[in-house]
Design an enzyme around this catalytic site. Structure first.
Site, short mmCIF file in Angstrom:
data_model
loop_
_atom_site.label_atom_id
_atom_site.label_comp_id
_atom_site.label_asym_id
_atom_site.label_seq_id
_atom_site.Cartn_x
_atom_site.Cartn_y
_atom_site.Cartn_z
N ILE A 67 95.43 -1.17 91.44
CA ILE A 67 96.58 -0.01 91.43
C ILE A 67 96.34 1.20 92.29
CG2 ILE A 67 97.88 -0.49 89.38
CD1 ILE A 67 95.91 2.16 88.72
N TYR A 68 94.88 1.48 92.83
CA TYR A 68 94.55 2.51 93.51
C TYR A 68 95.69 2.45 94.99
CZ TYR A 68 90.48 3.42 90.76
OH TYR A 68 89.63 3.62 89.74
N GLY A 69 96.14 3.72 95.03
CA GLY A 69 97.04 3.54 96.40
C GLY A 69 98.22 2.60 96.30
N LYS A 94 89.51 -3.62 89.51
CA LYS A 94 89.97 -3.56 88.00
C LYS A 94 91.39 -3.88 88.07
CE LYS A 94 87.44 0.86 88.11
NZ LYS A 94 87.85 1.44 89.47
#
Ligand SMILES: NC(=O)c1ccc[n+]([C@@H]2O[C@H](COP(=O)([O-])OP(=O)(O)OC[C@H]3O[C@@H](n4cnc5c(N)ncnc54)[C@H](OP(=O)(O)O)[C@@H]3O)[C@@H](O)[C@H]2O)c1
Length: 336
Positions: A67-69, A94
């Site tokens: 989910i990062y960015g 993750k």
């Protein structure tokens, strides 16, 4: 580009596994992340400069999440890795948080979601496997047997090498139960924990760290500088005095700008003066000296910050300095 075997940053054993991790890992949460005011913390060009600087310093361990960015972090890492020797790098990602509105199965660690999400991760990273797959949080809706069987399947398929749990202290007993089930049923156990831990956030001291030690789990702390508080750019009276994305946000500051934390920071400044280092470097060195900690995940918004932080690996603190810093703020079990 330097993928050579000559490195400055050293390696440490990754818990009881056969893997070696860089002594400081590099975290990419802020790649493609917007501040509360809607400005990008780190864009693609800067992200690749940061990855270059980390690799040039000998860093070989990159931490991300799907989910990062909104996926940009993995895409940019994948693009960067395509010019390098993938085998020299350890990449952790993750899964957990919901990705599709109105679709409850796109959240958590149910079998359908995990199998779907790993393929997205490999796609964005442009790689056949991730070295470490974390569950980003514990999912109380998914039975532990379903979770461990599904994750074991990913290891057996060669899509994942090691399993991790990014988890807060109250979930430690669930990881213990899951690893016992894995042992009993010949499944793959968790090898690494990723908790928040730094000089002012001390909630994992005591049973969580004891548990990790007794299980031989690697421990890789996130937000090792309390999101910037431990870098000396906050003043007790004046608040933020240096450059920061936080100048556009006030929410997170409320958590850290307390008298108790500034008292700790006074001791941090004192030790930094004694060893001729910055507060950020001493805060990272303290973590590296903590029994049970494998490798902090270093974050940085600029290359200068990153280079400063990576130099922390070379800082030697005396036992007395470590103890003074430890005692400058009480952990959860002080006085018991
Ligand atoms: N598993 C999880 O749930 C979880 C949660 C959070 C993070 N993480 C992982 O942990 C990594 C690190 O977390 P983090 O970014 O919160 O780490 P952090 O080191 O606590 O904070 C990093 C921020 O502090 C400031 N900073 C860092 N070094 C500095 C320096 N030398 N001088 C001045 N300011 C400095 C920068 O922000 P400003 O310049 O804007 O002030 C930077 O973005 C993440 O990238 C991610 O991989 C995991």
């Amino acid at each position: 580009m330097s993928d050579s075997g000559d490195t400055d940053l050293g390696f440490v054993r990754f818990g009881d596994t056969g893997l070696q991790s860089s002594e400081l890992q590099f975290g990419t949460w802020r790649f493609g992340k917007e501040t509360e005011a809607g400005n990008l913390e780190i864009g693609e060009k800067r992200a690749k400069e940061l990855l270059d600087a980390y690799a040039d310093a000998g860093g070989r361990y990159v931490d991300t999440a799907d989910i990062y960015g909104g996926g940009d972090s993995e895409v940019w890492i994948g693009d960067w890795l395509s010019d390098r020797d993938r085998e020299r790098y350890t990449v952790a990602s993750k899964i957990f948080w919901q990705t599709r509105e109105g679709d409850p199965n796109s959240r958590g660690t149910n079998r359908k979601n995990v199998r779907d999400r790993i393929d997205g991760i490999l796609d964005r990273l442009g790689t056949d496997y991730v070295d470490v797959l974390y569950i980003h949080r514990w999912d109380d809706q998914t039975p532990t047997r379903e979770l461990m069987r599904t994750l074991t399947g990913l290891v057996e398929d060669g899509k994942v090498h090691y399993l991790g749990a990014s988890t807060l202290r109250p979930d430690a007993w669930k990881v213990a139960q899951a690893n016992q089930l894995a042992r009993d049923e010949g499944l793959e156990p968790f090898s690494v924990l990723q908790p928040r831990y730094n000089l002012v956030d001390r909630e994992i001291e005591g049973d969580y760290l004891e548990f990790a030690r007794s299980e031989g789990l690697a421990v890789c702390p996130w937000s090792p500088l309390a999101q910037g508080f431990l870098t000396g750019k906050y003043d007790r009276e004046d608040g933020l005095t240096g450059e920061s994305r936080a100048s556009e946000s006030t929410r997170w500051e409320q958590n850290y700008l307390t008298d108790e934390n500034f008292d700790l920071h006074d001791e941090l400044d004192a030790v930094a003066g004694e060893v001729g280092a910055s507060p950020a470097q001493v805060a990272l060195a303290w973590l590296c000296h903590r029994d049970g900690v494998t490798a902090p995940i270093v974050g940085a918004r600029t290359v200068d910050q990153l280079e400063e932080n990576l130099a922390a690996a070379a800082i030697d603190l005396s036992e007395d300095q470590v103890q003074r810093l430890t005692e400058a703020k009480e952990g959860p079990y002080a006085g018991l």
